[in-house]
Design a protein around this motif. Structure first.
Motif, PDB file in Angstrom:
ATOM      1  N   VAL A  67      20.764 -39.220 -45.942  1.00  0.00           N
ATOM      2  CA  VAL A  67      21.955 -38.357 -45.878  1.00  0.00           C
ATOM      3  C   VAL A  67      21.889 -37.283 -46.966  1.00  0.00           C
ATOM      4  O   VAL A  67      21.183 -37.425 -47.958  1.00  0.00           O
ATOM      5  N   HIS A  68      22.642 -36.210 -46.734  1.00  0.00           N
ATOM      6  CA  HIS A  68      22.737 -35.116 -47.715  1.00  0.00           C
ATOM      7  C   HIS A  68      23.977 -35.356 -48.575  1.00  0.00           C
ATOM      8  O   HIS A  68      25.104 -35.092 -48.149  1.00  0.00           O
ATOM      9  N   LEU A  69      23.746 -35.850 -49.793  1.00  0.00           N
ATOM     10  CA  LEU A  69      24.865 -36.184 -50.681  1.00  0.00           C
ATOM     11  C   LEU A  69      25.761 -34.984 -50.966  1.00  0.00           C
ATOM     12  O   LEU A  69      26.990 -35.098 -50.960  1.00  0.00           O
ATOM     13  N   LYS A  84      26.024 -52.157 -42.480  1.00  0.00           N
ATOM     14  CA  LYS A  84      25.037 -52.919 -43.252  1.00  0.00           C
ATOM     15  C   LYS A  84      23.623 -52.770 -42.699  1.00  0.00           C
ATOM     16  O   LYS A  84      22.653 -52.692 -43.451  1.00  0.00           O
ATOM     17  N   GLU A  85      23.493 -52.732 -41.377  1.00  0.00           N
ATOM     18  CA  GLU A  85      22.160 -52.634 -40.767  1.00  0.00           C
ATOM     19  C   GLU A  85      21.679 -51.198 -40.651  1.00  0.00           C
ATOM     20  O   GLU A  85      20.525 -50.890 -40.938  1.00  0.00           O
ATOM     21  N   GLU A  86      22.562 -50.300 -40.234  1.00  0.00           N
ATOM     22  CA  GLU A  86      22.152 -48.920 -39.951  1.00  0.00           C
ATOM     23  C   GLU A  86      21.878 -48.103 -41.217  1.00  0.00           C
ATOM     24  O   GLU A  86      21.018 -47.231 -41.233  1.00  0.00           O
ATOM     25  N   ASN A  87      22.633 -48.359 -42.269  1.00  0.00           N
ATOM     26  CA  ASN A  87      22.502 -47.581 -43.502  1.00  0.00           C
ATOM     27  C   ASN A  87      21.948 -48.464 -44.627  1.00  0.00           C
ATOM     28  O   ASN A  87      22.304 -49.638 -44.701  1.00  0.00           O
ATOM     29  N   THR A  88      21.105 -47.897 -45.455  1.00  0.00           N
ATOM     30  CA  THR A  88      20.485 -48.694 -46.512  1.00  0.00           C
ATOM     31  C   THR A  88      21.471 -48.944 -47.655  1.00  0.00           C
ATOM     32  O   THR A  88      22.412 -48.173 -47.871  1.00  0.00           O
ATOM     33  N   LEU A  89      21.201 -50.018 -48.395  1.00  0.00           N
ATOM     34  CA  LEU A  89      22.022 -50.342 -49.573  1.00  0.00           C
ATOM     35  C   LEU A  89      21.965 -49.195 -50.575  1.00  0.00           C
ATOM     36  O   LEU A  89      22.966 -48.853 -51.211  1.00  0.00           O
TER      37      LEU A  89
END
Length: 266
Positions: A67-69, A84-89
């Motif tokens: 993503v673009h912060l 939880k699954e789609e986006n990284t910690l």
């Protein structure tokens, strides 16, 4: 004051109703739209394709894994909806400096209902959420009645090539396979999405049905031939990956789609 826990157990407190939403998961963007929150959604991913017009009216902030912060920061969101699954910690942690990050975790059909109920409470859309929950519960009961006399098949659900990967245990895909009376031959593997060797597919359980998904990898006839050389009598079925992996309100469309698959198999 709104105080709620998300699906990974994080406590969130909001002084006022969150009004500016960035959504980092396509199926959740669609669900938020279906709950009547189109105006509140300010940022989406490039993969958020339902409803299609959002791509033209909302700011795209990247993908689900990158993503673009700065883009997100400029949108001044009150809340970011992640998964939880789609986006990284790493992504989730980096976004917490901007605003609260609400993380969903949808593995079962009950988790899906919980997510919609949470959104209803979080955004004061309880009536809309209740309507969708009732629709989903009715559609599920109708489908379970439809499928109860259908044959059970041993199945493998492919999601990737090079390396070949399949859906395994503790995944929403596996939950929907079970709902359809498809017995996932890779459910006993420890990994949620195990890498597999085609030459060992018969040893693993010799699936009667091989599902080739349209996403995240777009399988073709050429790949079906490649895999088919290693299955004994397996029937190959190309499937719409959204129907097996998108949760939220999208699941409502999936029940009719599953009926069509059973008609094809019988």
């Amino acid at each position: 004051m709104i105080a709620m826990k998300d699906q990974v157990g994080q406590e969130h407190r909001f002084e006022t109703l969150p009004k500016r939403i960035v959504s980092l998961v396509p199926s959740q963007t669609e669900t938020l739209f279906d709950l009547g929150l189109e105006d509140e959604i300010v940022g989406i991913t490039k993969f958020c394709v339902h409803p299609y017009h959002l791509k033209a009216t909302k700011t795209k902030v990247g993908g689900t894994k990158k993503v673009h912060l700065e883009k997100i920061k400029l949108l001044q969101p009150d809340i970011i909806i992640a998964n939880k699954e789609e986006n990284t910690l790493e992504i989730v942690e980096s976004l917490k400096g901007i605003c609260p990050v609400w993380v969903t975790d949808v593995v079962t059909l009950d988790d899906n209902i919980q997510m919609i109920e949470d959104f209803g409470n979080l955004f004061n859309k309880r009536t809309e959420a209740r309507k969708w929950i009732d629709k989903l519960n009715f559609a599920q009961r109708d489908f379970m009645d439809f499928v109860k006399d259908k044959n059970s098949y041993k199945a493998a659900y492919f999601i990737w090539r090079e390396p070949f990967m399949v859906a395994g245990r503790d995944t929403f895909i596996n939950e929907l396979l079970k709902l359809n009376k498809f017995v996932n031959v890779y459910e006993n593997r420890e990994e949620r999405y195990p890498e597999i060797e085609l030459k060992k597919i018969r040893i693993q359980g010799d699936p009667e049905v091989v599902f080739l998904s349209s996403e995240p990898f777009p399988f073709t006839e050429e790949h079906a031939f490649e895999i088919g050389r290693f299955t004994h009598h397996g029937k190959t079925v190309f499937v719409d990956g959204e129907m097996f992996s998108w949760y939220g309100t999208h699941l409502y469309k999936a029940f009719d789609y599953f009926k069509q698959i059973h008609e094809r198999l019988s």
